[in-house]
Enzyme design. Sequence first.
Site, PDB file in Angstrom:
ATOM      1  N   HIS A   1     -12.041   1.373   3.765  1.00 39.75           N
ATOM      2  CA  HIS A   1     -11.965   0.836   2.192  1.00 39.75           C
ATOM      3  C   HIS A   1     -13.893   0.860   1.573  1.00 39.75           C
ATOM      4  O   HIS A   1     -13.763   1.162   0.166  1.00 39.75           O
ATOM      5  CB  HIS A   1     -11.976  -0.372   2.223  1.00 39.75           C
TER       6      HIS A   1
ATOM      7  N   ASP B   1      -3.083   8.180   3.589  1.00 40.45           N
ATOM      8  CA  ASP B   1      -1.773   6.894   3.010  1.00 40.45           C
ATOM      9  C   ASP B   1      -1.156   8.012   2.425  1.00 40.45           C
ATOM     10  O   ASP B   1      -0.800   8.061   1.004  1.00 40.45           O
ATOM     11  CB  ASP B   1      -1.583   5.676   2.489  1.00 40.45           C
TER      12      ASP B   1
ATOM     13  N   ARG C   1      -5.268  -2.616  10.753  1.00 46.10           N
ATOM     14  CA  ARG C   1      -4.137  -2.534  12.648  1.00 46.10           C
ATOM     15  C   ARG C   1      -5.115  -2.455  13.650  1.00 46.10           C
ATOM     16  O   ARG C   1      -4.846  -2.805  14.474  1.00 46.10           O
ATOM     17  CB  ARG C   1      -3.098  -1.541  12.321  1.00 46.10           C
TER      18      ARG C   1
HETATM   19  P1  AMP Z   1      -5.199  -0.738   2.846  1.00 44.50           P
HETATM   20  O1  AMP Z   1      -5.880  -2.381   2.577  1.00 44.50           O
HETATM   21  O2  AMP Z   1      -3.927  -1.025   3.770  1.00 44.50           O
HETATM   22  O3  AMP Z   1      -3.781  -1.459   1.679  1.00 44.50           O
HETATM   23  O4  AMP Z   1      -5.836   0.163   1.933  1.00 44.50           O
HETATM   24  C1  AMP Z   1      -6.904   0.095   0.997  1.00 44.50           C
HETATM   25  C2  AMP Z   1      -6.608   1.229   0.410  1.00 44.50           C
HETATM   26  O5  AMP Z   1      -7.905   1.470   1.320  1.00 44.50           O
HETATM   27  C3  AMP Z   1      -5.580   2.372   0.347  1.00 44.50           C
HETATM   28  O6  AMP Z   1      -5.595   3.278  -0.606  1.00 44.50           O
HETATM   29  C4  AMP Z   1      -5.431   3.255   1.760  1.00 44.50           C
HETATM   30  O7  AMP Z   1      -5.633   4.767   1.999  1.00 44.50           O
HETATM   31  C5  AMP Z   1      -7.134   3.272   1.758  1.00 44.50           C
HETATM   32  N1  AMP Z   1      -7.934   3.204   3.564  1.00 44.50           N
HETATM   33  C6  AMP Z   1      -7.590   2.995   4.509  1.00 44.50           C
HETATM   34  N2  AMP Z   1      -8.166   3.301   5.461  1.00 44.50           N
HETATM   35  C7  AMP Z   1      -8.819   4.645   5.262  1.00 44.50           C
HETATM   36  C8  AMP Z   1      -9.707   5.519   6.233  1.00 44.50           C
HETATM   37  N3  AMP Z   1     -10.140   4.789   7.009  1.00 44.50           N
HETATM   38  N4  AMP Z   1      -9.918   6.311   5.201  1.00 44.50           N
HETATM   39  C9  AMP Z   1     -10.053   6.578   3.468  1.00 44.50           C
HETATM   40  N5  AMP Z   1      -9.336   6.060   3.336  1.00 44.50           N
HETATM   41  C10 AMP Z   1      -8.910   4.583   3.556  1.00 44.50           C
END
Ligand code: AMP
Length: 280
Positions: A37, A152, A189
């Site tokens: 993030h 994603d 996760r």
């Molecule tokens: P989430 O909180 O899981 O909904 O993710 C929020 C944003 O962070 C989304 O655009 C995800 O694709 C991005 N994101 C999550 N994990 C990663 C990662 N390891 N590397 C880059 N972006 C990420």
Amino acid sequence: MKIIENASDLAKVISDLRAEGKTVGFVPTMGALHEGHLSLVKRSKESNDVTVISIFVNPTQFNNADDLKKYPRTLEADCTLLETIGGVDIVFAPNVDTMYPADYNYIPIDLGTMDQVMEGKFRPGHFQGVVQVVKRLFDLVNPHNAYFGQKDFQQVAVIRFMVNHFNLPLNIVSCPIIRSEEGLALSSRNARLSEDEKQEALIISQTLYGMMERVDTKTPKELVIWGTDQIKNAGLEVEYIEIVNPNTLESLTDEWVPSTVCCVTAYCGDVRLIDNMVLN
Ligand code: AMP
């Protein structure tokens, strides 16, 4: 950092900033922040006058009630982590009623086959929930640029489709996957994995790198079989492995196309992990 929970407060602050000619970068998240993030936040801060992050665990994108219940909620720690990179201008942390008030009406859009393959197939309704929340957030934050992770991969394709569908005046910026030193794609996760499971989960990225090395000698179909065996033999349960055309998300079997992507979803214990890699 301003922490804003209310939609009208946010609208006022954003419209004042835009009236001053400031560019607004936006990073939508569900919190439990990690370096993945932060990479999006850093990217936004480099390119915009103002950066807004949203932290909202969106119930409409969870097709599994238990997954929603177990999703980590750590607003205070998230703000502390943001401070380590100099903070953001606004943390938007709405509750469900703010996001979806009684008079809020969302009409689902037709996502075509995008909603029927991979994540769409195994998580019915997930992408409609994603489109709903991101559209609502875009309406509230009104950003010039919005940052999403390639982690994603299918979600980025769906968001780009939605932006075209509604003809929204903003840019979608896709950012590379951030991994642990050993290769595990960072994810909120991962906090639910034991130390042993974190080691076992490394097989996912190791398999993707292994596939990259074999692109010249195998067909996509052969590599899917090879990769599935690798991950299963390491004790994880494979939900799907697909090698796809990055533009259409169509599954490839015999021929490679430029920038072919392999997408993997596997369970390590009861934790569902996703990862992907451009193979060629
Ligand atoms: P989430 O909180 O899981 O909904 O993710 C929020 C944003 O962070 C989304 O655009 C995800 O694709 C991005 N994101 C999550 N994990 C990663 C990662 N390891 N590397 C880059 N972006 C990420």
